[in-house]
Design a protein around this motif. Structure first.
Motif, PDB file in Angstrom:
ATOM      1  N   ILE A  90      -3.491   5.785  -2.018  1.00 28.33           N
ATOM      2  CA  ILE A  90      -3.338   6.885  -1.059  1.00 28.33           C
ATOM      3  C   ILE A  90      -4.704   7.321  -0.534  1.00 28.33           C
ATOM      4  O   ILE A  90      -4.882   7.573   0.668  1.00 28.33           O
ATOM      5  CB  ILE A  90      -2.599   8.071  -1.716  1.00 28.33           C
ATOM      6  N   LEU A  91      -5.683   7.392  -1.445  1.00 32.22           N
ATOM      7  CA  LEU A  91      -7.039   7.764  -1.041  1.00 32.22           C
ATOM      8  C   LEU A  91      -7.609   6.759  -0.038  1.00 32.22           C
ATOM      9  O   LEU A  91      -8.223   7.151   0.962  1.00 32.22           O
ATOM     10  CB  LEU A  91      -7.952   7.842  -2.270  1.00 32.22           C
ATOM     11  N   ALA A  92      -7.412   5.481  -0.295  1.00 33.45           N
ATOM     12  CA  ALA A  92      -7.936   4.450   0.603  1.00 33.45           C
ATOM     13  C   ALA A  92      -7.322   4.568   1.991  1.00 33.45           C
ATOM     14  O   ALA A  92      -8.031   4.472   3.005  1.00 33.45           O
ATOM     15  CB  ALA A  92      -7.658   3.061   0.020  1.00 33.45           C
ATOM     16  N   GLY A  93      -6.015   4.798   2.047  1.00 34.06           N
ATOM     17  CA  GLY A  93      -5.353   4.954   3.343  1.00 34.06           C
ATOM     18  C   GLY A  93      -5.882   6.146   4.115  1.00 34.06           C
ATOM     19  O   GLY A  93      -6.202   6.043   5.306  1.00 34.06           O
ATOM     20  N   GLY A  94      -6.015   7.275   3.427  1.00 31.52           N
ATOM     21  CA  GLY A  94      -6.505   8.477   4.097  1.00 31.52           C
ATOM     22  C   GLY A  94      -7.979   8.390   4.459  1.00 31.52           C
ATOM     23  O   GLY A  94      -8.401   8.834   5.535  1.00 31.52           O
ATOM     24  N   LEU A  95      -8.764   7.781   3.566  1.00 33.81           N
ATOM     25  CA  LEU A  95     -10.211   7.702   3.793  1.00 33.81           C
ATOM     26  C   LEU A  95     -10.545   6.809   4.986  1.00 33.81           C
ATOM     27  O   LEU A  95     -11.417   7.140   5.793  1.00 33.81           O
ATOM     28  CB  LEU A  95     -10.902   7.167   2.535  1.00 33.81           C
ATOM     29  N   THR A  96      -9.852   5.687   5.108  1.00 32.81           N
ATOM     30  CA  THR A  96     -10.130   4.791   6.240  1.00 32.81           C
ATOM     31  C   THR A  96      -9.757   5.453   7.568  1.00 32.81           C
ATOM     32  O   THR A  96     -10.475   5.283   8.566  1.00 32.81           O
ATOM     33  CB  THR A  96      -9.378   3.459   6.084  1.00 32.81           C
ATOM     34  N   ILE A  97      -8.674   6.215   7.581  1.00 31.08           N
ATOM     35  CA  ILE A  97      -8.289   6.933   8.806  1.00 31.08           C
ATOM     36  C   ILE A  97      -9.331   7.991   9.159  1.00 31.08           C
ATOM     37  O   ILE A  97      -9.767   8.109  10.315  1.00 31.08           O
ATOM     38  CB  ILE A  97      -6.898   7.589   8.627  1.00 31.08           C
ATOM     39  N   GLY A 119      -6.407   4.675  14.586  1.00 29.93           N
ATOM     40  CA  GLY A 119      -5.464   3.569  14.739  1.00 29.93           C
ATOM     41  C   GLY A 119      -6.116   2.230  14.530  1.00 29.93           C
ATOM     42  O   GLY A 119      -5.664   1.441  13.711  1.00 29.93           O
ATOM     43  N   SER A 120      -7.197   1.962  15.255  1.00 34.75           N
ATOM     44  CA  SER A 120      -7.847   0.661  15.114  1.00 34.75           C
ATOM     45  C   SER A 120      -9.290   0.735  15.572  1.00 34.75           C
ATOM     46  O   SER A 120      -9.674   1.628  16.321  1.00 34.75           O
ATOM     47  CB  SER A 120      -7.095  -0.411  15.912  1.00 34.75           C
ATOM     48  N   ILE A 121     -10.083  -0.205  15.095  1.00 33.50           N
ATOM     49  CA  ILE A 121     -11.481  -0.358  15.511  1.00 33.50           C
ATOM     50  C   ILE A 121     -11.594  -1.706  16.201  1.00 33.50           C
ATOM     51  O   ILE A 121     -11.465  -2.755  15.570  1.00 33.50           O
ATOM     52  CB  ILE A 121     -12.441  -0.299  14.307  1.00 33.50           C
ATOM     53  N   VAL A 122     -11.803  -1.676  17.488  1.00 36.51           N
ATOM     54  CA  VAL A 122     -11.991  -2.898  18.265  1.00 36.51           C
ATOM     55  C   VAL A 122     -13.315  -2.753  18.993  1.00 36.51           C
ATOM     56  O   VAL A 122     -13.501  -1.833  19.780  1.00 36.51           O
ATOM     57  CB  VAL A 122     -10.853  -3.124  19.273  1.00 36.51           C
ATOM     58  N   SER A 123     -14.242  -3.641  18.722  1.00 37.94           N
ATOM     59  CA  SER A 123     -15.573  -3.536  19.316  1.00 37.94           C
ATOM     60  C   SER A 123     -16.198  -4.918  19.461  1.00 37.94           C
ATOM     61  O   SER A 123     -16.000  -5.794  18.615  1.00 37.94           O
ATOM     62  CB  SER A 123     -16.469  -2.639  18.451  1.00 37.94           C
ATOM     63  N   GLY A 124     -16.956  -5.070  20.525  1.00 39.81           N
ATOM     64  CA  GLY A 124     -17.695  -6.309  20.703  1.00 39.81           C
ATOM     65  C   GLY A 124     -18.823  -6.464  19.720  1.00 39.81           C
ATOM     66  O   GLY A 124     -19.395  -7.559  19.583  1.00 39.81           O
ATOM     67  N   ALA A 145      -7.415  -2.318  11.641  1.00 39.62           N
ATOM     68  CA  ALA A 145      -6.272  -1.510  12.051  1.00 39.62           C
ATOM     69  C   ALA A 145      -5.824  -0.643  10.884  1.00 39.62           C
ATOM     70  O   ALA A 145      -5.953  -1.030   9.722  1.00 39.62           O
ATOM     71  CB  ALA A 145      -5.126  -2.408  12.515  1.00 39.62           C
ATOM     72  N   GLU A 146      -5.321   0.511  11.194  1.00 39.60           N
ATOM     73  CA  GLU A 146      -4.846   1.444  10.172  1.00 39.60           C
ATOM     74  C   GLU A 146      -3.796   0.789   9.277  1.00 39.60           C
ATOM     75  O   GLU A 146      -2.837   0.191   9.764  1.00 39.60           O
ATOM     76  CB  GLU A 146      -4.241   2.662  10.882  1.00 39.60           C
ATOM     77  N   ASN A 147      -4.036   0.880   7.952  1.00 37.68           N
ATOM     78  CA  ASN A 147      -3.127   0.289   6.957  1.00 37.68           C
ATOM     79  C   ASN A 147      -2.869  -1.201   7.212  1.00 37.68           C
ATOM     80  O   ASN A 147      -1.743  -1.693   7.056  1.00 37.68           O
ATOM     81  CB  ASN A 147      -1.794   1.050   6.930  1.00 37.68           C
ATOM     82  N   MET A 148      -3.930  -1.935   7.576  1.00 39.56           N
ATOM     83  CA  MET A 148      -3.752  -3.335   7.934  1.00 39.56           C
ATOM     84  C   MET A 148      -3.446  -4.234   6.731  1.00 39.56           C
ATOM     85  O   MET A 148      -3.038  -5.380   6.916  1.00 39.56           O
ATOM     86  CB  MET A 148      -4.993  -3.846   8.672  1.00 39.56           C
ATOM     87  N   SER A 149      -3.630  -3.724   5.527  1.00 40.30           N
ATOM     88  CA  SER A 149      -3.251  -4.524   4.350  1.00 40.30           C
ATOM     89  C   SER A 149      -1.745  -4.722   4.276  1.00 40.30           C
ATOM     90  O   SER A 149      -1.255  -5.710   3.713  1.00 40.30           O
ATOM     91  CB  SER A 149      -3.772  -3.883   3.070  1.00 40.30           C
ATOM     92  N   SER A 150      -0.979  -3.772   4.839  1.00 40.31           N
ATOM     93  CA  SER A 150       0.476  -3.922   5.063  1.00 40.31           C
ATOM     94  C   SER A 150       1.252  -4.395   3.835  1.00 40.31           C
ATOM     95  O   SER A 150       2.103  -5.279   3.930  1.00 40.31           O
ATOM     96  CB  SER A 150       0.728  -4.888   6.231  1.00 40.31           C
ATOM     97  N   GLY A 151       0.914  -3.857   2.670  1.00 42.99           N
ATOM     98  CA  GLY A 151       1.678  -4.193   1.469  1.00 42.99           C
ATOM     99  C   GLY A 151       1.286  -5.492   0.793  1.00 42.99           C
ATOM    100  O   GLY A 151       1.918  -5.890  -0.186  1.00 42.99           O
ATOM    101  N   ARG A 152       0.223  -6.153   1.282  1.00 37.66           N
ATOM    102  CA  ARG A 152      -0.172  -7.421   0.663  1.00 37.66           C
ATOM    103  C   ARG A 152      -0.631  -7.223  -0.779  1.00 37.66           C
ATOM    104  O   ARG A 152      -0.455  -8.114  -1.612  1.00 37.66           O
ATOM    105  CB  ARG A 152      -1.276  -8.082   1.492  1.00 37.66           C
ATOM    106  N   GLY A 153      -1.251  -6.078  -1.052  1.00 37.86           N
ATOM    107  CA  GLY A 153      -1.668  -5.789  -2.414  1.00 37.86           C
ATOM    108  C   GLY A 153      -0.491  -5.695  -3.371  1.00 37.86           C
ATOM    109  O   GLY A 153      -0.535  -6.154  -4.504  1.00 37.86           O
ATOM    110  N   PHE A 154       0.611  -5.085  -2.896  1.00 41.03           N
ATOM    111  CA  PHE A 154       1.816  -4.987  -3.719  1.00 41.03           C
ATOM    112  C   PHE A 154       2.470  -6.358  -3.892  1.00 41.03           C
ATOM    113  O   PHE A 154       3.055  -6.648  -4.931  1.00 41.03           O
ATOM    114  CB  PHE A 154       2.796  -3.985  -3.089  1.00 41.03           C
ATOM    115  N   MET A 155       2.391  -7.190  -2.844  1.00 42.28           N
ATOM    116  CA  MET A 155       2.886  -8.564  -2.984  1.00 42.28           C
ATOM    117  C   MET A 155       2.106  -9.292  -4.080  1.00 42.28           C
ATOM    118  O   MET A 155       2.672 -10.046  -4.874  1.00 42.28           O
ATOM    119  CB  MET A 155       2.729  -9.322  -1.663  1.00 42.28           C
ATOM    120  N   ALA A 156       0.785  -9.070  -4.094  1.00 46.71           N
ATOM    121  CA  ALA A 156      -0.061  -9.719  -5.097  1.00 46.71           C
ATOM    122  C   ALA A 156       0.295  -9.236  -6.502  1.00 46.71           C
ATOM    123  O   ALA A 156       0.280 -10.018  -7.456  1.00 46.71           O
ATOM    124  CB  ALA A 156      -1.527  -9.446  -4.800  1.00 46.71           C
TER     125      ALA A 156
END
Length: 240
Positions: free
Chosen positions: A102-109, A120-125, A226-237
């Motif tokens: 939860i901390l990681a999700g909130g901290l990245t936002i 939402g997302s970081i897109v930069s050249g 992108a916000e929450n870009m891990s998308s549950g992959r950690g739980f899959m692992a």
């Protein structure tokens, strides 16, 4: 038959390997904590922070590998925090893991908004993505070789690490100590093996691999955060 050839084509295999890589890396990391007797449900947060700081690091250093190093370091800091609470302070590992997620999700936002003024997302050249390797020996294998011979380095590293992790766990003294600390902690202590230290080391190794998984997501799979870009992959692992 033509339908099957259309579905199961070379592009699908290449895409499967790319999408499998982050889950494989973080699952290999979770193997260390599992063998050390720790149920690490905080893999999701470690991967997410690794992805965020990999992007931030690539902008700061103007180097993809600098970004990877910073992303791995950030994930290892989270892993160390997790092990301090769970191993040293004897806190509940599920509660601590969920709290760090939860901390990681909130901290990245929060940091995305504070540093880049957006959400939402970081897109930069300025983001430097991982380069693609072109391996002539593989590329010479026809259409399959062309698809498999131009991945980013972390994809190749991930599958090599399967064997490296197996060797560490089952063929080295460190791996033996980690397994004994997880399976028979009382016997480990009686033999002079520092159980807590082995669990801390296992957690740090887990954090390093989770950081690599996050860096692959943001600098290799796509070049953005992108916000929450891990998308549950950690739980899959964790399930793996």
């Amino acid at each position: 038959m033509e339908v099957l050839e259309t579905i199961f084509n070379v592009s699908l295999i290449a895409a499967m390997l790319r999408t499998t890589t982050p889950i494989l890396l973080v699952a290999l990391g979770g193997t260390f904590t599992t063998k050390a007797g720790i149920f690490n449900i905080g893999l999701e947060g470690q991967m997410l922070l690794g992805a965020f700081f990999a992007v931030l690091g690539s902008i700061w250093t103007q180097s993809a590998w600098g970004g990877v190093a910073i992303g791995v370091f950030a994930a290892m800091c989270v892993a160390l925090t997790f092990s301090i609470f769970v191993v040293t302070l004897r806190a509940n590992e599920v509660v601590v893991g969920l709290a760090l997620n939860i901390l990681a999700g909130g901290l990245t936002i929060t940091l995305t908004k504070a540093i880049f003024g957006t959400r939402g997302s970081i897109v930069s050249g300025d983001i430097v993505g991982l380069p693609r390797l072109h391996i002539p020996v593989i590329e010479d294998l026809g259409s399959l070789g062309k698809a498999l011979g131009s991945f980013t380095p972390l994809i190749y590293v991930a599958f090599i690490l399967v064997f490296v992790v197996w060797v560490i766990i089952y063929r080295t003294r460190l791996g033996l100590y980690i397994r004994v600390a997880g399976e028979k902690p009382a016997a480990a202590e009686s033999l002079g093996i520092p159980t807590a230290l082995m669990q801390h080391i296992a957690s740090l190794l887990c954090g390093a691999l989770a950081g690599l998984a996050g860096a692959h997501l943001s600098l290799g799979y796509i070049t953005m955060f992108a916000e929450n870009m891990s998308s549950g992959r950690g739980f899959m692992a964790v399930a793996v």
